[in-house]
Design a protein around this motif. Structure first.
Motif, mmCIF file in Angstrom:
data_model
loop_
_atom_site.group_PDB
_atom_site.id
_atom_site.type_symbol
_atom_site.label_atom_id
_atom_site.label_comp_id
_atom_site.label_asym_id
_atom_site.label_seq_id
_atom_site.Cartn_x
_atom_site.Cartn_y
_atom_site.Cartn_z
ATOM 1 N N TYR A 127 0.848 -1.187 0.000
ATOM 2 C CA TYR A 127 0.000 0.000 0.000
ATOM 3 C C TYR A 127 0.890 1.246 0.000
ATOM 4 O O TYR A 127 1.651 1.467 0.944
ATOM 5 C CB TYR A 127 -0.891 0.025 1.236
ATOM 6 N N GLY A 128 0.815 2.033 -1.047
ATOM 7 C CA GLY A 128 1.617 3.257 -1.143
ATOM 8 C C GLY A 128 0.808 4.452 -0.656
ATOM 9 O O GLY A 128 -0.130 4.887 -1.302
ATOM 10 N N LEU A 129 1.198 4.965 0.542
ATOM 11 C CA LEU A 129 0.513 6.153 1.081
ATOM 12 C C LEU A 129 1.397 7.363 0.789
ATOM 13 O O LEU A 129 2.440 7.525 1.422
ATOM 14 C CB LEU A 129 0.339 6.020 2.603
ATOM 15 N N PRO A 130 1.020 8.211 -0.179
ATOM 16 C CA PRO A 130 1.848 9.385 -0.436
ATOM 17 C C PRO A 130 1.851 10.291 0.795
ATOM 18 O O PRO A 130 1.012 10.114 1.690
ATOM 19 C CB PRO A 130 1.132 10.069 -1.609
ATOM 20 N N TYR A 131 2.779 11.254 0.860
ATOM 21 C CA TYR A 131 2.747 12.216 1.968
ATOM 22 C C TYR A 131 1.363 12.856 2.002
ATOM 23 O O TYR A 131 0.858 13.329 0.988
ATOM 24 C CB TYR A 131 3.814 13.303 1.788
ATOM 25 N N LEU A 132 0.756 12.854 3.192
ATOM 26 C CA LEU A 132 -0.610 13.355 3.344
ATOM 27 C C LEU A 132 -0.565 14.713 4.053
ATOM 28 O O LEU A 132 -0.319 14.771 5.259
ATOM 29 C CB LEU A 132 -1.441 12.348 4.141
ATOM 30 N N GLU A 133 -0.754 15.782 3.300
ATOM 31 C CA GLU A 133 -0.794 17.119 3.883
ATOM 32 C C GLU A 133 -2.197 17.309 4.456
ATOM 33 O O GLU A 133 -3.166 17.366 3.702
ATOM 34 C CB GLU A 133 -0.487 18.159 2.802
ATOM 35 N N PRO A 134 -2.328 17.375 5.789
ATOM 36 C CA PRO A 134 -3.655 17.305 6.404
ATOM 37 C C PRO A 134 -4.681 18.264 5.792
ATOM 38 O O PRO A 134 -5.793 17.859 5.475
ATOM 39 C CB PRO A 134 -3.371 17.626 7.876
ATOM 40 N N GLY A 135 -4.283 19.527 5.616
ATOM 41 C CA GLY A 135 -5.239 20.503 5.111
ATOM 42 C C GLY A 135 -5.745 20.192 3.705
ATOM 43 O O GLY A 135 -6.831 20.613 3.315
ATOM 44 N N LEU A 136 -4.949 19.462 2.935
ATOM 45 C CA LEU A 136 -5.314 19.197 1.540
ATOM 46 C C LEU A 136 -6.028 17.863 1.350
ATOM 47 O O LEU A 136 -6.706 17.666 0.343
ATOM 48 C CB LEU A 136 -4.053 19.222 0.650
#
Ligand SMILES: [Mn+2]
Length: 386
Positions: A127-136
């Protein structure tokens, strides 16, 4: 299944004024050689492929070359975007690249859709989770709150929900780009603090067999199953003591970590942090071993010496950084500006400034929120220019 885990290539980054492109090319040579010689089954790249959202052409060409070589090996590769990458730019062509066996995951909506590879013991879901910018990404992921723990938690809920639908015994690997609590930072990571919180607890990843992390630049083991590979090269003098490497992970038939080996990355030039008075640094015979290193010198002379950089360069031709930290009596009120800022957040510094220009009256609660929002907006803009 044998997995090679790396991250934080930061293609296009330079070290002070020195281009690292040749060193990055040499690292990619080592990567390709390792995949071939050690019969690797899958390559994982946990984000920060590039150093900037809009990388220089030479970096894009180097990445293109890396993609061709990885595809030529015929070994599947899973990559995610990090906080330095522009997910949309990096993701261009991902559908086509996928046909060559390189799975580039930059869209948070795809968190619950794995790349499934198999060996003689059965399936492994990546499972590839890209960097998750919370606000976006909060809305996309339906996260209950806006911080890093909430959005990464929501992404992991999708991972666990998908895994539950797969045949029993399916092994699982997650790639993520995040600051996990307990990890050690260096000076070359960009701060990702949101709402005062930068890190997520390791427990957010419960339920999977291996977590290949990116973001922190030092190689480290948080738990047997949760590891950072670190960057392949030192990107700041704070990493002078790091041993740069990739993880070669043996995922056993039952999902246990059978073996974890560090494969060293090539060192273009060692780093040295020297401290003392200029004349001592120039004369001390013990420092001869650093004459070929990239050097950061902290000069402690009470008065700034004449042309210190030129004089240091006579002995240390690769001196790159000069810091002045003059020796003073302990109670001297003239402590240096750098000393006063050390260890403090941008927000604390901004709040102090407000107090300073208003005769001691710092920001009230509303102003403090405004300052926090402004600092965060600047940070997010720097990461994802539209
Ligand atoms: Mn990074």
């Amino acid at each position: 299944m044998r997995i090679l885990h790396t991250s934080d290539w930061h293609l296009g980054r330079s070290f002070h004024r020195v281009s690292l492109l040749a060193a990055q090319r040499e690292f990619l040579d080592r990567l390709v050689a390792t995949v071939r010689e050690r019969e690797v089954d899958a390559v994982l790249v946990a984000g920060d492929v590039y150093d900037r959202a809009v990388p220089p052409l030479a970096a894009v060409e180097l990445f293109d070359d890396a993609l061709h070589r990885l595809a030529g090996l015929g070994v599947p590769t899973v990559m995610i975007s990090g906080n330095h990458d522009s997910p949309r730019r990096l993701g261009v062509g991902a559908g086509l690249i996928e046909r060559a066996g390189i799975h580039l995951r930059t869209d948070p909506a795809g968190c619950g859709t794995p790349v499934v590879l198999a060996d003689r013991h059965g399936d492994v879901a990546f499972y590839g989770l890209p960097y998750l910018e919370p606000g976006l990404v909060r809305e996309t992921l339906g996260a209950p709150a806006g911080g890093h723990p909430a959005v990464l938690g929501a992404a992991m809920d999708r991972v666990r929900a998908d895994l539950a639908t797969r045949p029993p015994g399916t092994r699982s690997v997650v790639l993520a780009h995040a600051f996990v609590t307990g990890g050690a930072v260096s000076d070359s990571e960009r701060d990702i603090t949101v709402g005062g919180v930068a890190s997520v607890p390791a427990e957010v990843f419960d339920g999977v067999d291996y977590v290949a992390l990116g973001h922190l630049h030092g190689c480290q083991t948080l738990t047997e199953r949760v590891r950072y590979s670190g960057s392949p090269l030192a990107y700041s003098f704070s990493e002078a003591a790091h041993r740069k490497s990739m993880w070669l992970i043996e995922l056993a038939a039952d999902g246990a970590i059978g073996a974890a080996e560090r494969v060293d990355c090539p060192v273009p030039r060692p780093l040295a942090r020297l401290r003392g008075r200029l004349e001592d640094l120039l004369a001390d015979p013990d420092l001869a071993r650093h004459e070929t290193a990239w050097v950061e010198a902290t000069l402690t002379d009470p008065a700034r010496p004449y042309e210190p950089m030129a004089r240091l360069a006579e002995r240390f031709p690769h001196v790159l950084s000069l810091v002045f930290d003059p020796e003073r009596p302990p109670e001297d009120p003239l402590a240096s500006y750098a000393q006063r800022l050390r260890g403090r957040t941008d927000r604390e510094i901004a709040e102090d400034f407000v107090a300073h220009v208003r005769g001691g009256r710092g920001p009230d609660a509303r102003e403090s929120v405004l300052l926090g929002d402004a600092l965060e907006a600047v940070r997010v803009e720097g990461e994802d220019p539209r």
